[in-house]
Write an enzyme that holds these catalytic residues in place. Structure first.
Site, PDB file in Angstrom:
ATOM      1  N   GLY A   3       0.844  -1.212   0.000  1.00 42.34           N
ATOM      2  CA  GLY A   3       0.000   0.000   0.000  1.00 42.34           C
ATOM      3  C   GLY A   3       0.868   1.246   0.000  1.00 42.34           C
ATOM      4  NE  ARG A  47      -2.157  -4.411  -1.200  1.00 43.59           N
ATOM      5  CZ  ARG A  47      -1.769  -3.739  -0.121  1.00 43.59           C
ATOM      6  NH1 ARG A  47      -0.670  -4.101   0.502  1.00 43.59           N
ATOM      7  NH2 ARG A  47      -2.452  -2.711   0.329  1.00 43.59           N
ATOM      8  CG  ASP A  86       3.903  -6.945   7.846  1.00 43.62           C
ATOM      9  OD1 ASP A  86       3.289  -6.548   6.836  1.00 43.62           O
ATOM     10  OD2 ASP A  86       3.327  -7.461   8.827  1.00 43.62           O
ATOM     11  CB  THR A 113       2.538   0.341   6.340  1.00 34.66           C
ATOM     12  OG1 THR A 113       1.167   0.103   6.721  1.00 34.66           O
ATOM     13  CG2 THR A 113       3.411  -0.002   7.529  1.00 34.66           C
ATOM     14  CG  ASP A 139      -1.917  -0.725   8.017  1.00 40.14           C
ATOM     15  OD1 ASP A 139      -2.735   0.154   7.708  1.00 40.14           O
ATOM     16  OD2 ASP A 139      -1.771  -1.779   7.362  1.00 40.14           O
ATOM     17  CG  ASP A 159       1.192  -3.187  10.397  1.00 41.96           C
ATOM     18  OD1 ASP A 159       2.142  -2.525   9.933  1.00 41.96           O
ATOM     19  OD2 ASP A 159       0.512  -3.949   9.693  1.00 41.96           O
ATOM     20  NE  ARG A 192      -2.526  -4.910   5.249  1.00 39.90           N
ATOM     21  CZ  ARG A 192      -3.083  -5.409   4.151  1.00 39.90           C
ATOM     22  NH1 ARG A 192      -3.967  -6.363   4.229  1.00 39.90           N
ATOM     23  NH2 ARG A 192      -2.730  -4.950   2.961  1.00 39.90           N
TER      24      ARG A 192
HETATM   25  O1  F6P Z   1      -1.764  -1.714   4.642  1.00 46.57           O
HETATM   26  C1  F6P Z   1      -2.293  -0.487   4.290  1.00 46.57           C
HETATM   27  C2  F6P Z   1      -3.759  -0.581   4.009  1.00 46.57           C
HETATM   28  O2  F6P Z   1      -4.223   0.700   3.669  1.00 46.57           O
HETATM   29  C3  F6P Z   1      -4.605  -1.205   5.122  1.00 46.57           C
HETATM   30  O3  F6P Z   1      -4.884  -0.298   6.154  1.00 46.57           O
HETATM   31  C4  F6P Z   1      -5.819  -1.650   4.347  1.00 46.57           C
HETATM   32  O4  F6P Z   1      -6.484  -2.696   4.987  1.00 46.57           O
HETATM   33  C5  F6P Z   1      -5.216  -2.110   3.060  1.00 46.57           C
HETATM   34  O5  F6P Z   1      -3.983  -1.438   2.908  1.00 46.57           O
HETATM   35  C6  F6P Z   1      -6.048  -1.857   1.822  1.00 46.57           C
HETATM   36  O6  F6P Z   1      -5.409  -2.502   0.785  1.00 46.57           O
HETATM   37  P1  F6P Z   1      -5.649  -2.171  -0.745  1.00 46.57           P
HETATM   38  O7  F6P Z   1      -4.883  -0.947  -1.077  1.00 46.57           O
HETATM   39  O8  F6P Z   1      -5.116  -3.360  -1.452  1.00 46.57           O
HETATM   40  O9  F6P Z   1      -7.117  -1.981  -0.902  1.00 46.57           O
END
Ligand code: F6P
Length: 320
Positions: free
Chosen positions: A11, A72, A103, A125, A127, A129, A171
């Site tokens: 992300g 990703r 991570d 990130t 998050d 986390d 997350r």
């Molecule tokens: O890891 C960052 C994040 O924004 C999380 O908070 C969220 O759950 C996820 O990515 C969303 O992922 P995507 O961008 O694949 O929709």
């Protein structure tokens, strides 16, 4: 070492561009050529590599997203994908790599390190986390983004004597909900780290109503459940008037905060220094306002600790 590469993965976060700029400027200052790898590991496998220039990083500090794009990659989880990525790294003469991501991205870096590619991880990130670092790039901006939205929602909830439930990202980590909840004077913060039943949470709102507090703000981290589900439960079991808002991607976009810019600049510098010092396979982070580094595998393993004191502080303030 003559040539290094940098990529962003997973992300995107506000502040990634500041980290890329820092890696570029530090690299140039140390006499290195810096190559940008576009679209994360996916782009690495596909050979989307080009020299970074001053023009690429100029006037990008304040921009969210990532100038290198991100992705990703499922292919990078396969042996064939990793092999292809390594052959691209070798073909471009890249002797060291900086990976900016969360991570999952660090796990990818480990695969490169195991196969002899010096790689340094920078935590990026929203998050927050990653247990080995107090802060990840983008978290502060996301918290600021959410806090600003809380006050808009509070205005309209107050006008109608309603309860507003705000679902935020993160997350399995409740940090965005916690920090923005405190910044936005939330009455209840629901996070995965502190389980609370819908029943108990609904009771709290009913009690608030009974003591004359008609407007409450409830923060709910996505890892703890869906705002819509909670709202449905409260409607079915109480007479509290309640509305849900899912903030979504507005949390992840926009100008990075000054804190994230400075953090990114500091982490980017240290990452390049480590490569030049020949210290491969490390993750840079911040502890007690000091930039430091740990082995990448440790960085992945160190469990993120929830700040219960901060949570309790909000619980106390919400009571009165
Ligand atoms: O890891 C960052 C994040 O924004 C999380 O908070 C969220 O759950 C996820 O990515 C969303 O992922 P995507 O961008 O694949 O929709």
């Amino acid at each position: 070492m003559k040539r290094i590469g940098v990529l962003t993965s997973g992300g995107d976060t506000p502040g990634m561009n500041c980290a890329i700029r820092s890696v570029f400027k530090t690299g140039v200052a140390m006499g290195l050529q810096v190559m940008g790898i576009y679209h994360g590991y996916k782009g690495l496998i596909e050979g989307r590599v080009d020299y970074l220039t001053h023009e690429d990083v100029e006037n990008k500090m304040h921009k969210g997203g990532t100038i290198l794009r991100t992705a990703r990659s499922e292919d990078f989880k396969t042996e064939a994908g990793i092999k292809k990525a390594i052959s691209v790294i070798k073909a471009y003469g890249i002797e060291g790599l900086v990976v900016i991501g969360g991570d999952g991205s660090f796990r990818g870096s480990m695969e490169l390190v195991k196969r002899g590619i010096p790689t340094i991880g920078i935590p990026g990130t929203i998050d927050n986390d990653m247990g080995y670092t107090d802060f990840t790039i983008g978290f502060d901006t996301a918290v600021n983004n959410v806090t600003n939205e809380i006050y808009k929602i509070r205005d309209t909830m107050r006008a109608h004597d309603r309860v507003g439930v705000i679902e935020v990202m993160g997350r399995n980590c409740g940090d965005i909900a916690l920090w923005a909840g405190i910044g936005g004077a939330a009455d209840l913060i629901i996070v995965p780290e502190v389980p609370i039943s819908w029943e108990d949470a609904a009771n709290r709102l009913e009690q608030n109503k009974l003591r004359g507090k008609l407007t409450s703000i409830v923060m709910i981290a996505e890892g703890a459940g869906k705002a819509e589900d909670f709202v449905k439960y409260v409607r079915e079991h109480t007479d509290v008037e309640i509305k849900a808002t899912v903030l979504g991607y507005i949390q992840r976009g926009g100008n990075p905060s000054a804190f994230d810019r400075v953090l990114a600049a500091r982490l980017g510098e240290r990452a390049v220094e480590l490569l030049v010092e020949g210290k491969a396979g490390r993750a840079v982070g911040i502890r007690h306002n000091t930039i430091y580094d740990v082995p990448l595998d440790e960085a992945i393993e160190i469990k993120d600790e929830f700040d219960s004191k901060l949570y309790e502080l909000n619980e106390m303030m919400a009571k009165f």
